[in-house]
Design an enzyme around this catalytic site. Sequence first.
Site: not given
Length: 280
Positions: A185, A193, A202, A228
């Site tokens: 993770d 983000n 991305d 993620e």
Amino acid sequence: VLKDVTKMAEQEQRLFADQQKFRAIFEYVRDYAIYTITLDGIMDEWNHSVERYAGWRAADVQGQSISLIFPPEDPARPDISALLAEAKRVGSVETEGWQRTRDSSRLWANTVITALPDGDGTVRGFVVVSRDMTERKRTEDNLKLLAAVDSLTGAYNRRQGDVLLLAEFARRARDGRPFAVLLLDIDHFKAINDRFGHAAGDTVLRALVLACQSTLRVIDMVVRWGGEEFLLLLPGVGAGEAVTTAERVRAVIAALQIPIQDGAPLRITVSIGAAVPAGE
């Protein structure tokens, strides 16, 4: 002595017309190859259709076994003797797979082998009709890939991950082969983000997958499990080696410098958990 040969002449004309039609098909089809082989699979009658199909010329193949056109390294290479025996028994047989062209490239072909009996029904040889299906095969493979792979990162998607996991459990039950799973993770991914935008997020996901793929073995599998979260499936690996692999992956990712537009390279860290099936 007079004899009416009108019907005989008409029959000869029809036979000649049929022969011309057959020769037109035999010689000039483009996406098909049509040729004949003997009972033991030796190619004897060749034609221009095969040259257009795979580049082979008569001098290359006449007197050679039909096995010449099947790639020797292909694990799914058909058993020619079995195919001919089945065609002789039931009349025809169909197979599909890779064939070798004269320049040693490959094409995917559908092939039908049909027995050629003589007047009393005894099989004297076979006619082979092969069709180039490479474009269809490529389309099917692309569709399978799209169904199995995450379009953003190139990792397997979760649905395919479930399939891979079940396959490993089945293999372990069958032959006892161990395997391990790492769940990875990205730390504080939401902050990336929020601060740099989803395009940067991305980029981070793609860079992480590439780092994992370059660090792991060829047989290991990277699965995008969630946003993620990634699952790393390690066949043949026990608990100790799984922990070592997790640490190696963690260190490689921590050393990444991920370029983003209009900003300094990003550094990320990950948290990784390791698991093996009970009893290992």
